[in-house]
Design an enzyme around this catalytic site. Structure first.
Site, PDB file in Angstrom:
ATOM      1  N   CYS A 165      -1.756 -34.517  16.973  1.00 57.11           N
ATOM      2  CA  CYS A 165      -2.189 -33.450  17.866  1.00 57.11           C
ATOM      3  C   CYS A 165      -1.053 -32.750  18.597  1.00 57.11           C
ATOM      4  O   CYS A 165      -1.293 -31.780  19.315  1.00 57.11           O
ATOM      5  CB  CYS A 165      -3.199 -33.999  18.865  1.00 57.11           C
ATOM      6  N   HIS A 290      -3.383 -31.573  27.932  1.00 58.77           N
ATOM      7  CA  HIS A 290      -3.925 -32.017  26.640  1.00 58.77           C
ATOM      8  C   HIS A 290      -5.424 -32.265  26.786  1.00 58.77           C
ATOM      9  O   HIS A 290      -6.202 -31.839  25.945  1.00 58.77           O
ATOM     10  CB  HIS A 290      -3.189 -33.267  26.166  1.00 58.77           C
ATOM     11  N   THR A 294     -11.497 -37.689  26.210  1.00 60.56           N
ATOM     12  CA  THR A 294     -11.656 -39.109  25.892  1.00 60.56           C
ATOM     13  C   THR A 294     -11.299 -39.909  27.139  1.00 60.56           C
ATOM     14  O   THR A 294     -10.444 -39.507  27.924  1.00 60.56           O
ATOM     15  CB  THR A 294     -10.769 -39.528  24.711  1.00 60.56           C
ATOM     16  N   PRO A 295     -11.942 -41.040  27.339  1.00 63.49           N
ATOM     17  CA  PRO A 295     -11.755 -41.775  28.608  1.00 63.49           C
ATOM     18  C   PRO A 295     -10.303 -42.114  28.919  1.00 63.49           C
ATOM     19  O   PRO A 295      -9.807 -41.834  30.019  1.00 63.49           O
ATOM     20  CB  PRO A 295     -12.602 -43.036  28.403  1.00 63.49           C
ATOM     21  N   GLU A 301      -3.272 -39.028  31.519  1.00 57.15           N
ATOM     22  CA  GLU A 301      -2.672 -37.734  31.807  1.00 57.15           C
ATOM     23  C   GLU A 301      -2.908 -37.320  33.255  1.00 57.15           C
ATOM     24  O   GLU A 301      -2.004 -36.797  33.918  1.00 57.15           O
ATOM     25  CB  GLU A 301      -3.201 -36.661  30.860  1.00 57.15           C
ATOM     26  N   LYS A 319     -10.091 -27.272  26.410  1.00 59.84           N
ATOM     27  CA  LYS A 319     -10.767 -27.730  25.194  1.00 59.84           C
ATOM     28  C   LYS A 319     -12.277 -27.529  25.249  1.00 59.84           C
ATOM     29  O   LYS A 319     -12.950 -27.589  24.226  1.00 59.84           O
ATOM     30  CB  LYS A 319     -10.398 -29.178  24.899  1.00 59.84           C
ATOM     31  N   HIS A 324     -11.244 -29.732  20.467  1.00 59.21           N
ATOM     32  CA  HIS A 324      -9.903 -30.268  20.192  1.00 59.21           C
ATOM     33  C   HIS A 324      -9.530 -29.867  18.767  1.00 59.21           C
ATOM     34  O   HIS A 324     -10.098 -30.367  17.798  1.00 59.21           O
ATOM     35  CB  HIS A 324      -9.901 -31.786  20.337  1.00 59.21           C
ATOM     36  N   PHE A 382      -1.372 -38.885  18.390  1.00 57.98           N
ATOM     37  CA  PHE A 382      -1.468 -40.284  17.998  1.00 57.98           C
ATOM     38  C   PHE A 382      -0.063 -40.862  17.785  1.00 57.98           C
ATOM     39  O   PHE A 382       0.885 -40.155  17.444  1.00 57.98           O
ATOM     40  CB  PHE A 382      -2.260 -40.415  16.703  1.00 57.98           C
TER      41      PHE A 382
END
Length: 394
Positions: A165, A290, A294-295, A301, A319, A324, A382
């Site tokens: 990403c 970003h 997601t949890p 961040e 997003k 995403h 990732f």
């Protein structure tokens, strides 16, 4: 880095679920109109989720001279290249610098894997790909870079970056290095990723996909909404537009899909960008985060932003508009940051209502107007492949 060494952003464009080109993007951001819709992609079993699908890709056709690169990803790339007069701007740069004086550096996560998926479902009697998909170039990660170079008539270095990403954020840094070293005078950077089974079901297998439109940084966020997009920018050594003042890259390699628990990679990337630009956290007016919804990603961040930047910095995730877009996230969200820099139109965070308690005063839900001098974009991938970009005027 001195302002004179900072490449100029001579042109840019973006195509996503909210529309083709900068006009629809600005309108959607201002109206807080999301491009997400309930999943209607594919002919078989469909996940119960929302996606950011670009309309018209199926009907879009490549020119006959480029038919050998035909696939969903390259069709979307071609749609984006034709928007906002971008082809003409590149043609003018090619005339100034020569075919070999302009590099192509693009990012993608899955490239043309959708074409490979189709090929494997239609193997012939001997186990080979069907004739219409027996085109090796579209089954490689470099399909996008090769296509863009051919489509633009360029003959300089051509690189495809695939760091998940962060792919189309890291292209800015690589292009800047090529320009600064004198290898080329200009570079087309960008990123394209499209929806396919591997993306949808792969992320679902990681238990990262939400059944509702994504809610970045919301206390009740449930995961991401996947999208597709394409965007490009033209970087030149000389020019009068906004500049890439700094970039920071890190590879913390903490985990294949989870961020470093203390946000080490994220902080290294942001601090690297600030250092290279010769700026402090207080100099940054807006950060496009970003923020995938997601949890764990949002938690890490948010904590890093709260600990590094003052309350005067505005920050948000966009997003909720596009989904995403994976390997295209870096370029799409850099374009949004550049629009904020150029027009003072700063987007908030769509679909979210109650911010996670870890969020600092920087996180904003509502859109706002402010004169921006310096803007940042974060793209975290990732494997701890992270990139932060800093844009501003010299």
């Amino acid at each position: 880095m001195s302002a004179n060494a900072a490449p100029c952003i001579a042109a840019y464009t973006a195509t996503s679920a909210v529309g083709v080109g900068l006009g629809p993007l600005r309108e959607a951001l201002a109206a807080r109109r999301s491009g997400l819709r309930r999943n209607d992609f594919g002919d078989g079993e469909r996940l119960d989720t929302f996606i950011g699908r670009v309309a018209g890709v199926e009907e879009s056709a490549l020119p006959a001279s480029l038919a050998g690169w035909d696939c969903r990803n390259n069709r979307l790339a071609w749609m984006a290249l034709q928007a906002d007069g971008f082809l003409d701007r590149v043609a003018a740069a090619r005339k100034r610098h020569g075919e070999r004086g302009v590099a192509v550096v693009v990012g993608t996560s899955t490239s043309s894997i959708g074409a490979s998926e189709e090929a494997y479902t239609r193997l012939d009697g001997d186990g080979g790909f069907p004739a219409d998909l027996a085109r090796p170039i579209v089954h490689t990660p470099h399909s996008l870079g090769d296509f863009v170079q051919q489509a633009l008539g360029l003959r300089g270095p051509a690189v495809t970056v695939a760091t998940a990403c962060s792919s189309s954020a890291k292209v800015f840094a690589q292009a800047a290095r090529l320009i600064r070293s004198g290898v080329v005078e200009a570079a087309v950077v960008g990123g394209v990723d499209t929806l396919c089974g591997s993306v949808l079901f792969g992320f679902n297998a990681l238990e990262l996909v939400s059944s509702e439109p994504c809610r970045p940084f919301d206390v009740a966020r449930r995961g991401l909404s996947l999208g597709e997009a394409a965007g490009f920018a033209l970087l030149e050594r000389e020019g009068s537009g906004p500049r890439l003042l700094g970039w920071g890259e890190s590879s913390d390699a903490h985990h294949m899909s989870s961020p470093h628990p203390e946000g080490l990679g994220a902080r290294l990337a942001m601090e690297g960008a600030l250092s290279r630009a010769g700026l402090t956290p207080a100099d940054i007016d807006y950060i496009n985060l970003h923020g995938t919804a997601t949890p764990k990603n949002d938690e890490i961040e948010a904590d890093a932003i709260a600990g590094l930047f003052p309350a005067s910095t505005w920050a948000s995730s966009t997003k909720g508009w596009t989904g995403h877009t994976l390997g295209a996230a870096g370029i799409i969200e850099s374009v949004i940051a550049l629009l904020a820099l150029e027009h003072g139109e700063v987007p908030g965070t769509l679909n979210s209502a109650e911010l996670d308690p870890l969020c600092g005063p920087q996180l904003r839900l509502d859109n706002g107007q402010r004169r921006c001098r310096h803007v940042m974009n974060n793209s975290f991938g990732f494997g701890g492949n992270n990139a932060s970009l800093l844009f501003g005027y010299a």
